[in-house]
Structures are given as structure tokens and as C-alpha cells.
Motif scaffolding. Structure first.
Motif, PDB file in Angstrom:
ATOM      1  N   PHE A 236      -4.323  62.458  88.922  1.00 53.58           N
ATOM      2  CA  PHE A 236      -3.531  63.751  89.025  1.00 53.58           C
ATOM      3  C   PHE A 236      -2.035  63.364  89.094  1.00 53.58           C
ATOM      4  O   PHE A 236      -1.447  62.472  89.141  1.00 53.58           O
ATOM      5  N   LEU A 237      -1.507  64.467  88.406  1.00 51.29           N
ATOM      6  CA  LEU A 237       0.032  64.298  87.956  1.00 51.29           C
ATOM      7  C   LEU A 237       0.900  63.274  88.804  1.00 51.29           C
ATOM      8  O   LEU A 237       1.566  62.535  88.429  1.00 51.29           O
ATOM      9  N   PRO A 238       1.109  63.735  90.164  1.00 47.73           N
ATOM     10  CA  PRO A 238       2.008  62.988  90.874  1.00 47.73           C
ATOM     11  C   PRO A 238       1.841  61.726  91.255  1.00 47.73           C
ATOM     12  O   PRO A 238       2.283  60.717  91.908  1.00 47.73           O
ATOM     13  N   GLU A 239       0.318  61.129  90.980  1.00 44.94           N
ATOM     14  CA  GLU A 239      -0.290  60.085  91.264  1.00 44.94           C
ATOM     15  C   GLU A 239       0.116  58.977  90.375  1.00 44.94           C
ATOM     16  O   GLU A 239       0.045  57.602  90.540  1.00 44.94           O
ATOM     17  N   TRP A 240       0.661  59.249  89.209  1.00 45.01           N
ATOM     18  CA  TRP A 240       0.901  57.963  88.060  1.00 45.01           C
ATOM     19  C   TRP A 240       2.320  57.578  88.282  1.00 45.01           C
ATOM     20  O   TRP A 240       3.373  58.170  88.111  1.00 45.01           O
ATOM     21  N   ARG A 241       1.944  56.511  89.031  1.00 47.38           N
ATOM     22  CA  ARG A 241       3.352  55.571  89.185  1.00 47.38           C
ATOM     23  C   ARG A 241       4.723  56.395  89.930  1.00 47.38           C
ATOM     24  O   ARG A 241       5.603  56.288  89.387  1.00 47.38           O
ATOM     25  N   PRO A 242       4.256  57.135  90.957  1.00 47.26           N
ATOM     26  CA  PRO A 242       5.429  57.772  91.538  1.00 47.26           C
ATOM     27  C   PRO A 242       6.659  57.028  91.881  1.00 47.26           C
ATOM     28  O   PRO A 242       6.456  55.756  92.201  1.00 47.26           O
ATOM     29  N   VAL A 243       7.667  57.603  91.689  1.00 49.24           N
ATOM     30  CA  VAL A 243       9.050  56.897  92.178  1.00 49.24           C
ATOM     31  C   VAL A 243       8.949  56.607  93.901  1.00 49.24           C
ATOM     32  O   VAL A 243       9.513  55.658  94.340  1.00 49.24           O
ATOM     33  N   SER A 244       8.437  57.791  94.437  1.00 49.19           N
ATOM     34  CA  SER A 244       8.347  57.444  95.897  1.00 49.19           C
ATOM     35  C   SER A 244       7.108  58.190  96.497  1.00 49.19           C
ATOM     36  O   SER A 244       6.681  59.028  95.660  1.00 49.19           O
ATOM     37  N   PRO A 245       6.491  57.631  97.469  1.00 46.25           N
ATOM     38  CA  PRO A 245       5.147  58.216  98.150  1.00 46.25           C
ATOM     39  C   PRO A 245       5.383  59.792  98.367  1.00 46.25           C
ATOM     40  O   PRO A 245       4.371  60.617  98.323  1.00 46.25           O
ATOM     41  N   SER A 246       6.698  60.276  98.787  1.00 48.15           N
ATOM     42  CA  SER A 246       6.585  61.680  98.842  1.00 48.15           C
ATOM     43  C   SER A 246       6.667  62.323  97.854  1.00 48.15           C
ATOM     44  O   SER A 246       6.267  63.741  97.669  1.00 48.15           O
ATOM     45  N   GLU A 247       6.577  62.036  96.431  1.00 45.04           N
ATOM     46  CA  GLU A 247       6.111  62.790  95.478  1.00 45.04           C
ATOM     47  C   GLU A 247       4.563  63.243  95.515  1.00 45.04           C
ATOM     48  O   GLU A 247       4.352  64.307  94.745  1.00 45.04           O
ATOM     49  N   VAL A 248       3.986  62.103  95.829  1.00 50.64           N
ATOM     50  CA  VAL A 248       2.515  62.575  95.753  1.00 50.64           C
ATOM     51  C   VAL A 248       1.985  63.734  96.824  1.00 50.64           C
ATOM     52  O   VAL A 248       1.335  64.375  96.279  1.00 50.64           O
ATOM     53  N   GLY A 249       2.441  63.717  98.034  1.00 44.33           N
ATOM     54  CA  GLY A 249       2.236  64.622  98.987  1.00 44.33           C
ATOM     55  C   GLY A 249       0.585  64.602  99.472  1.00 44.33           C
ATOM     56  O   GLY A 249      -0.039  63.655  99.220  1.00 44.33           O
ATOM     57  N   ASP A 250       0.224  65.408 100.203  1.00 44.83           N
ATOM     58  CA  ASP A 250      -1.352  65.532 100.916  1.00 44.83           C
ATOM     59  C   ASP A 250      -2.438  65.883  99.868  1.00 44.83           C
ATOM     60  O   ASP A 250      -3.432  65.377 100.085  1.00 44.83           O
ATOM     61  N   ASN A 251      -2.008  66.689  98.892  1.00 39.80           N
ATOM     62  CA  ASN A 251      -2.959  67.167  98.134  1.00 39.80           C
ATOM     63  C   ASN A 251      -2.620  67.160  96.872  1.00 39.80           C
ATOM     64  O   ASN A 251      -2.200  68.188  95.978  1.00 39.80           O
ATOM     65  N   PRO A 252      -2.741  66.073  96.143  1.00 41.13           N
ATOM     66  CA  PRO A 252      -2.310  65.570  94.532  1.00 41.13           C
ATOM     67  C   PRO A 252      -3.224  66.640  93.627  1.00 41.13           C
ATOM     68  O   PRO A 252      -2.709  67.192  92.658  1.00 41.13           O
ATOM     69  N   GLU A 253      -4.314  66.931  94.266  1.00 37.01           N
ATOM     70  CA  GLU A 253      -5.186  67.456  93.268  1.00 37.01           C
ATOM     71  C   GLU A 253      -4.760  69.063  93.130  1.00 37.01           C
ATOM     72  O   GLU A 253      -5.014  69.725  92.107  1.00 37.01           O
ATOM     73  N   ARG A 254      -3.896  69.647  93.773  1.00 32.72           N
ATOM     74  CA  ARG A 254      -3.407  70.949  93.604  1.00 32.72           C
ATOM     75  C   ARG A 254      -2.378  71.042  92.264  1.00 32.72           C
ATOM     76  O   ARG A 254      -2.325  72.113  92.043  1.00 32.72           O
ATOM     77  N   PHE A 255      -1.964  69.918  91.476  1.00 30.33           N
ATOM     78  CA  PHE A 255      -1.476  70.128  90.554  1.00 30.33           C
ATOM     79  C   PHE A 255      -2.268  70.018  89.356  1.00 30.33           C
ATOM     80  O   PHE A 255      -1.968  70.301  88.189  1.00 30.33           O
ATOM     81  N   THR A 256      -3.606  69.974  89.414  1.00 25.01           N
ATOM     82  CA  THR A 256      -4.682  70.409  88.329  1.00 25.01           C
ATOM     83  C   THR A 256      -4.459  69.966  86.965  1.00 25.01           C
ATOM     84  O   THR A 256      -4.782  70.688  85.841  1.00 25.01           O
ATOM     85  N   ALA A 257      -4.129  68.748  86.744  1.00 25.24           N
ATOM     86  CA  ALA A 257      -3.593  68.227  85.575  1.00 25.24           C
ATOM     87  C   ALA A 257      -4.009  66.713  85.852  1.00 25.24           C
ATOM     88  O   ALA A 257      -3.539  66.220  86.842  1.00 25.24           O
ATOM     89  N   LEU A 258      -4.746  65.991  84.758  1.00 29.87           N
ATOM     90  CA  LEU A 258      -4.890  64.473  84.874  1.00 29.87           C
ATOM     91  C   LEU A 258      -4.027  64.056  83.951  1.00 29.87           C
ATOM     92  O   LEU A 258      -3.831  64.526  82.897  1.00 29.87           O
ATOM     93  N   VAL A 259      -3.698  62.700  84.145  1.00 34.41           N
ATOM     94  CA  VAL A 259      -2.593  62.079  83.130  1.00 34.41           C
ATOM     95  C   VAL A 259      -3.237  60.767  83.258  1.00 34.41           C
ATOM     96  O   VAL A 259      -3.550  59.841  83.971  1.00 34.41           O
ATOM     97  N   GLY A 260      -2.651  59.988  82.084  1.00 33.97           N
ATOM     98  CA  GLY A 260      -2.782  58.471  81.911  1.00 33.97           C
ATOM     99  C   GLY A 260      -2.061  57.993  80.875  1.00 33.97           C
ATOM    100  O   GLY A 260      -1.677  58.727  79.937  1.00 33.97           O
ATOM    101  N   VAL A 261      -2.011  56.777  80.888  1.00 36.87           N
ATOM    102  CA  VAL A 261      -1.282  56.026  79.658  1.00 36.87           C
ATOM    103  C   VAL A 261      -2.339  54.847  79.236  1.00 36.87           C
ATOM    104  O   VAL A 261      -2.772  54.255  80.166  1.00 36.87           O
ATOM    105  N   GLY A 262      -2.490  54.708  78.171  1.00 38.75           N
ATOM    106  CA  GLY A 262      -3.532  54.045  77.603  1.00 38.75           C
ATOM    107  C   GLY A 262      -2.895  52.696  76.348  1.00 38.75           C
ATOM    108  O   GLY A 262      -1.930  53.232  75.696  1.00 38.75           O
ATOM    109  N   ARG A 263      -3.152  51.405  76.340  1.00 34.99           N
ATOM    110  CA  ARG A 263      -2.642  50.713  75.473  1.00 34.99           C
ATOM    111  C   ARG A 263      -3.622  50.270  74.543  1.00 34.99           C
ATOM    112  O   ARG A 263      -4.718  50.145  74.623  1.00 34.99           O
ATOM    113  N   ARG A 264      -2.991  50.520  73.085  1.00 33.36           N
ATOM    114  CA  ARG A 264      -3.884  50.588  71.993  1.00 33.36           C
ATOM    115  C   ARG A 264      -4.533  49.108  71.759  1.00 33.36           C
ATOM    116  O   ARG A 264      -3.737  48.026  71.870  1.00 33.36           O
TER     117      ARG A 264
END
Length: 265
Positions: A236-264
Motif C-alpha cells: 500500500f502507498l505509505p508502506e513503500w520505503r517510508p521516510v519514517s514509521p509515522s507515515e505508515v500509520g495503523d491502517n495503511p490499507e485505507r490508502f487503497t492503492a498498491l505501489v511497487g518498483v521493478g527492475r528490468r
């Protein structure tokens, strides 16, 4: 600056509505009206959009740290604070960026913004047509496709329906990308808040020319075929390499978007 003649002031535009969510000024009354309707049914939307922009910044920083110095940002939208060229060129001066969008307002404002920047430009093209994008003069002038690039598909693919064959589109871009390139994706998912996802999708379907498609984790993960997901994978959005744990919070699924970075590969 006058608006391009072909702008439809009667129909909301997804890029301009997104600009409104982010607090931007490049939107019209019809966009703000739709944005307010969406926020009324889903009050967390502005926070979700801000988290999406924060993911974009972190993904660009990550790619710069991996040595990437050229970026192709598809469906880039209205220029707002924290755009790819601002982040990349601050971290690594001389980084080259090509934006791609079909919206005449996004293109006109981006052209104005980038007038004095020799290392960034925008091409008006449909991201669903990889050949038109990759064969454009702007890409030819600024990007060396024989060297690794970062392909940004941030908040884009949920506006690409299955009838457009999004996996095939990505595969055509992947074929043109050198090994060691990166693909960054953020995508709306019906996981987390299925109670409002359908209603939100209906609003975009009825009011804009770009209906939304909410996809599952497995469907979004399939977009990374031919790429190796970097840690922490598809999250979920805030879970991808957050700058600080506070960005993630208790319910990251509330951000309703999945994100990722892939290497070719």
C-alpha cells in the motif's frame, strides 16, 4: 496564459481533478465540482492523492540512488510541486525527464513551466501508444534508450481499461527499455475500501472520458512481468520505503492503492 482552444470546459478531466485534490490551481469549476462530490463520498481522497505524490518522490529518489539519470513519466498530468524533474534534478543535476500526457491543459502548462529547462520536456501523446511516445522528437532529443531509464506509471494504469490491453502496452515499453531500467507503478485497488471503490469508479465512469478500473493485487502484480520487484514488493502507498514509521500509520490499507518498483531483467 490562455487555455488551449480544444479544452472541454463542460466535462471534468481526471488530470485536473487530481490537481485539485493536491491543492493545485490548474483546474476549472467543473473539475472542482466533481472533486467535491468525490470527497463527499470518500473524505480521505486528498490524503490518498498526497500519499501518491509522496510515493512518486520516493520512487524517483530510489531510481536516482541506483544511478538512473533519465525518466519517462507517462500520464504526467498538471505540473504541481514535486514533479519528477524537480525531484530528480535536485538530487542529480543534469537528469533528463520527458513527460507524456494527452490533456492540452497539462501539456500547455508543462511547456510553460519547462521553457528554461533544457533537460526536461513534454510530448502530447497517448501513453497507450508506446510507439508514438518512444518515436517522438522529445524522447529522441533527451533520452538514450540504449541506457537504463525509469518509466513512471504513477496513477495511470487504473485509467486504462482491459479493452486497451494494459499488459501488452507495458510489454511494448519494456521491450524498448535497456536492462537495468526501472518501472514504477501506483494503481487503485479495491482492496482496503471495497465499500466506496465501486461508487467512486461509477462517478468517473459517468462524468469523465477516463473511467477507472480498480484491480486486485494479483492483477496489478502481473504488470511487473519481466521486472524484478525491489523491496518491499507490492504494498500500500505509505508502506513503500517510508521516510519514517509515522507515515505508515495503523491502517495503511485505507490508502487503497498498491505501489511497487521493478527492475528490468
Amino acid at each position: 496564459m490562455s487555455e488551449p482552444d480544444e479544452v472541454d470546459l463542460e466535462k471534468p478531466n481526471a488530470a485536473r481533478v487530481y490537481d485539485y485534490y493536491l491543492g493545485g490551481s490548474h483546474n476549472f469549476a467543473v473539475d472542482r465540482q466533481m472533486g467535491d462530490e468525490a470527497i463527499a463520498m470518500w473524505p480521505e481522497l486528498p490524503q490518498i492523492m498526497q500519499a501518491n505524490r509522496a510515493f512518486l518522490r520516493r520512487a524517483v529518489h530510489y531510481c536516482v540512488e541506483q544511478g538512473i539519470r533519465q525518466f519517462l513519466d507517462l500520464g504526467s498530468g498538471i505540473p504541481t510541486v514535486g514533479n519528477v524533474h524537480e525531484v530528480a534534478q535536485l538530487a542529480a543535476p543534469g537528469s533528463r525527464v520527458v513527460y507524456v500526457d494527452t490533456d492540452p491543459v497539462a501539456v500547455a502548462y508543462s511547456k510553460k513551466l519547462l521553457t528554461d529547462n533544457p533537460d526536461a520536456d513534454i510530448v502530447r501523446a497517448d501513453a497507450r501508444d508506446p510507439e508514438a511516445v518512444l518515436d517522438s522528437d522529445e524522447v529522441a532529443q533527451l533520452l538514450d534508450l540504449n541506457q537504463p531509464i525509469a518509466l513512471m506509471m504513477v496513477a495511470l494504469l487504473h485509467f486504462v481499461g482491459e479493452d486497451a490491453h494494459p499488459r501488452e502496452i507495458i510489454a511494448r515499453y519494456r521491450k524498448a527499455m535497456a536492462p537495468g531500467s526501472y518501472l514504477a507503478i501506483s494503481h487503485a485497488t479495491d482492496e482496503g475500501r471495497p465499500d466506496v471503490a465501486d461508487e467512486h469508479a461509477d462517478l468517473y465512469r459517468q462524468r469523465t472520458a477516463t473511467p477507472m478500473t480498480f484491480r486486485s493485487r494479483s492483477e496489478i502484480g502481473a504488470f511487473f512481468d519481466g521486472f524484478e520487484l525491489v523491496e518491499p514488493g507490492l504494498v500500500f502507498l505509505p508502506e513503500w520505503r517510508p521516510v519514517s514509521p509515522s507515515e505508515v500509520g495503523d491502517n495503511p490499507e485505507r490508502f487503497t492503492a498498491l505501489v511497487g518498483v521493478g527492475r528490468r531483467l
